[in-house]
Scaffold this motif. Sequence first.
Motif: not given
Length: 205
Positions: A39-44, A48, A121
């Motif tokens: 959520i914080k790192y735009q689905q990286n 993650c 996701h």
Amino acid sequence: MIRYLRMLGMEIPLFLYMLGSYLNYPVFQNLIYEKECLIKYQQNVTFCRDIGGYNDDKDIQFAANHFYFISSLTLLCPSLVTTLLLGAATDYWSIKIPLIIPYVGCILGTINYVFQSYFIHTSVYFLLISDALFGLCGGFIAIISTTLTYGVKTSMLRYRSYRIAGVEGAIGLGSTTVLIFVLSSLYVVCIINNINYVNLLILNK
């Protein structure tokens, strides 16, 4: 000794449940952190997957702890009511059906975990479905209480102390074995989350 082993009944599924529960804890915690990271790192996903990469991220830790608190409440609150109803059912209706219901909820909740770990996701709050299902079916409290009730009511008076000791032994053996924590750490490092929950589903069955 052999005579006592022949008396083993619900101690075996209770042991497997405790084993699965303690396997579940580190895997579930890891899944929460990974979803919060996405959520914080735009689905990286690449970033993650490595927990060590954001282990000191206070925002993710705060969000994960907040979610874990909500998860605990979602599981606990309905389970208190359901356990009381299941307890009354064992006295006035049937012994076996109230015993099965919490395990059904556990299996349904684990199935949701499999889907949520595969579809990584999706929102972290979809994990609450598992807590709600398990809680509505009685949760951990109902599993312990109905197992004890079944053991007492299906045993002769002179064997009841052995049955209670067997239930307590199954809880202790399943929850304190060092092997559980070793397997959990290896699973988190070496195997993706959805494989873990398939294993937990097999244990719960």
